[in-house]
Design a protein around this motif. Structure first.
Motif, short mmCIF file in Angstrom:
data_model
loop_
_atom_site.label_atom_id
_atom_site.label_comp_id
_atom_site.label_asym_id
_atom_site.label_seq_id
_atom_site.Cartn_x
_atom_site.Cartn_y
_atom_site.Cartn_z
N GLU A 191 1.07 -20.08 -23.32
CA GLU A 191 2.15 -19.12 -23.09
C GLU A 191 3.41 -19.90 -22.77
O GLU A 191 3.40 -20.82 -21.95
N GLU A 192 4.51 -19.53 -23.45
CA GLU A 192 5.80 -20.15 -23.13
C GLU A 192 6.62 -19.15 -22.34
O GLU A 192 6.83 -18.02 -22.79
N TYR A 193 7.08 -19.55 -21.17
CA TYR A 193 7.80 -18.65 -20.28
C TYR A 193 9.21 -19.18 -20.02
O TYR A 193 9.36 -20.28 -19.48
N MET A 243 11.33 -20.56 -21.94
CA MET A 243 11.46 -21.92 -22.46
C MET A 243 12.62 -22.08 -23.46
O MET A 243 12.94 -23.21 -23.86
N GLU A 244 13.27 -20.97 -23.88
CA GLU A 244 14.25 -21.01 -24.97
C GLU A 244 15.23 -22.18 -24.84
O GLU A 244 15.42 -22.95 -25.77
N CYS A 253 10.75 -28.50 -17.76
CA CYS A 253 9.57 -27.71 -18.12
C CYS A 253 8.47 -27.92 -17.08
O CYS A 253 8.07 -29.06 -16.81
N ILE A 282 5.43 -23.98 -19.54
CA ILE A 282 4.39 -23.89 -20.57
C ILE A 282 3.06 -23.76 -19.84
O ILE A 282 2.71 -24.61 -19.02
N THR A 337 2.94 -27.16 -28.85
CA THR A 337 3.88 -26.43 -28.00
C THR A 337 4.70 -27.41 -27.17
O THR A 337 5.92 -27.25 -27.01
N SER A 372 8.77 -28.52 -27.48
CA SER A 372 9.66 -28.37 -26.32
C SER A 372 10.57 -29.58 -26.13
O SER A 372 11.59 -29.51 -25.45
N TYR A 407 9.60 -33.14 -17.35
CA TYR A 407 8.43 -32.27 -17.18
C TYR A 407 7.87 -32.42 -15.76
O TYR A 407 7.91 -33.50 -15.18
#
Lengths: 220, 355
Positions: free
Chosen positions: B241-243, B245-246, B251, B279, B291, B295, B302
């Protein structure tokens, strides 16, 4: 409801016994002294009345719990002070009994004294939104198993039907027929309907013997 | 007609397994997953299934081997020390290419550790559950609803690829109660299993379930074939799931209970104007490498949030090919990082620190 010297909360695991026992003890301590809450749960070491120790102490409730309760060990030990419940007739005692018949088994040590004194209420907490007590028939089966294991006859029902934080007043109202049917099947009165403090105002006056609960959280 | 029910994570796993067609459960009690066994003990006899409390974890996993060989859906569950005991059986299941579900509701370790929640079996689940070259599909739920959904997925994937699926949860996920909509579960029919030992009726060649190879060349071929299958799974089954992240420059990587805490921290940091996202790997193996790779176009740093001493962080580094700094924000020993702790790590990263 006339308060008996000993009030036991029994029921299916996850029905809300511990939360109700803590809230009930705190409420009783406003008019009575001394009040003690005894944690007899030897089944689930995760959610314990000890998590609410600060609230209980602030309210003047003595907590009788195993030194291992709420810790990092899974030791099914009963508290050494638990005999105070039956020995000290001056005490108003609340018993938080473990879930299901397995949990009620721990009662056995106290049962003869509780029955001999005969000043107790044994309240079964029911929640129709729990998967194994969704129907009145399934609920009655669980209650019979608890009575068989613990040896203390259930004297009343607490309707604690809820789906956690998402509980709406309608969810509670929808459960009344279920509680009434459990009552009819067992011949036991519904002595309390317990609801979260958040939905209490919406239901106040609509349900008899409504009791608001403040959610006790797991700490540590 | 069924409305929502209030379930513990452990119960959701058990009920979802039953709905997925599992009629055989073998286990041995251990906190904090005992409700799975308790639920099965109550339900299985009523639906013609088998609940058996084995004499040990080792016995339970070998009973799973037996039922899996017969082509039926079967599961066992335990918590960290118990999973270690099942290690040999997991390797045999892999060697015999048998589908099964194994649930690990993790607690603190190593050793007996403690009963409080942990994610310190990540390495064990994704790398070394037993001896030999093998993988398991590892799914990491982050809500009680997902406990149910991923249990169903775990059976589907196990059958599809003839291998073990592991549901990797933790003590808090197992014990917490949330409303669940069980009617929303998508149940697929179990596929045909022509390889199962169901009796030949004198109509076909006999099937043999075995993990022993007498010829090294043959054993090598089995391993090659299995790794071709694993490569296909890595290409096709990775989930995340990407939350938010746009446009994320920071991250947070977190799974399971750690992702719930991190989500709050990400929201709080976003309110402060920090470009941060999360992520959340849903499959831990296969790890959602693509994914993370994707990113890299916006992310400069990260943060791996874990309930261990830093295990998933290695996969974050591998997936991003060490092209960005990856730091650890963690608690161990049964503790859960607070949203405030994660927020501090995010702020520190935003302020240019190595946090």
């Amino acid at each position: 409801m006339k308060v008996k010297r000993i009030t036991l909360f029994v029921g299916h695991y996850g029905s809300g016994k511990t939360n109700i026992a803590v809230n009930y003890a705190i409420a009783l301590a406003k008019t009575r002294n001394p009040v003690a809450l005894a944690d007899l749960d030897i089944v689930n070491p995760y959610f314990r009345s000890k998590d609410s120790l600060a609230d209980l102490e602030a309210a003047g409730v003595r907590l009788i719990a195993s030194p291992y309760a709420g810790g990092n060990l899974d030791i099914p030990a009963l508290p050494q002070e638990m005999y105070a419940v039956t020995d000290d007739k001056n005490l108003t005692a609340i018993l938080d009994v473990g879930g299901d018949d397995r949990g009620a088994l721990a009662l056995g040590r106290l049962t003869p004294a509780i029955l001999a004194e005969n000043d107790f209420a044994c309240l079964a907490v029911v929640n129709r939104y729990r998967p194994l007590t969704r129907t009145p028939a399934d609920t009655v089966e669980v209650l019979r198993e608890i009575e068989g294991a613990g040896g203390v006859p259930i004297t009343g029902l607490v309707n604690n039907s809820n789906v956690g934080r998402e509980t709406t007043p309608e969810d509670v109202l929808d459960s009344l027929a279920y509680a009434a049917e459990v009552s009819r099947l067992t011949g036991l009165p519904v002595v309390m309907t317990t609801v979260d403090r958040g939905v209490y105002p919406a239901l106040s006056g609509k349900i008899p013997d409504l009791f608001p609960l403040d959610l006790q959280k797991k700490i540590g | 007609m069924e409305k929502k029910v209030l379930m513990k994570g452990n119960e959701a796993i058990a009920e979802a397994a039953i709905r997925a067609g599992c009629r055989h459960y073998f286990g041995y009690p251990i906190t904090p997953q005992t409700e799975i066994a308790a639920y099965m003990a109550k339900r299985m006899p009523k639906i013609g299934g088998t609940f058996l409390q084995a004499e040990s974890e080792i016995a339970a996993i070998n009973m799973v081997y037996g039922v899996a060989s017969a082509g039926l859906r079967v599961m066992t569950s335990s918590s960290s020390p118990g999973i270690s005991l099942k290690g040999e059986g997991l390797s045999y299941l892999a060697g015999a290419d048998l589908p099964a579900l194994v649930v690990n509701v993790q607690r603190g370790g190593p050793g007996l550790g403690g009963i409080q929640p942990s994610q310190s079996d990540y390495f064990q689940a994704t790398r070394g559950a037993g001896h030999g070259d093998f993988r398991m599909i590892v799914l990491a739920p982050a809500s009680v609803q997902e406990m149910a959904e991923l249990t169903v997925s775990a059976f589907d994937l196990a059958d599809k690829y003839r291998m073990t699926s592991m549901l990797l949860a933790d003590g808090t996920m197992g014990q917490m109660m949330e409303p669940v909509a069980l009617d929303d579960l998508k149940i697929n029919p179990m596929p045909e299993k022509p390889w199962a030992t169901t009796g030949t009726k004198m109509e076909r060649k006999r099937n043999i379930i075995n993990s022993l190879s007498l010829v090294p060349e043959e054993l090598e071929q089995f391993n090659f074939a299995r790794y071709e299958k694993y490569a296909k799974i890595e290409r096709e089954e990775a989930r995340a799931e990407e939350y938010r992240m746009e446009d994320a420059e920071i991250c947070v990587a977190a799974f399971g209970i750690a992702s719930r805490v991190s989500r709050n921290a990400v929201d709080a940091a976003r309110e402060m104007g920090i470009k941060v996202g999360m992520i959340r790997p849903i499959t831990l193996w296969p790890f959602p490498k693509e994914t993370f790779k994707k990113s890299l176009s916006t992310v400069k740093k990260y943060i791996s949030v874990e309930l261990n001493m830093g295990q998933m962080i290695e996969d974050v580094r591998l997936s991003t090919e060490c092209r960005r700094p990856v730091t650890l924000c963690n608690r161990a020993g049964g503790m859960i990082p607070t949203p405030e702790q994660v927020l501090e790590a995010i702020k520190s990263a935003a302020n240019g620190g190595e946090n």
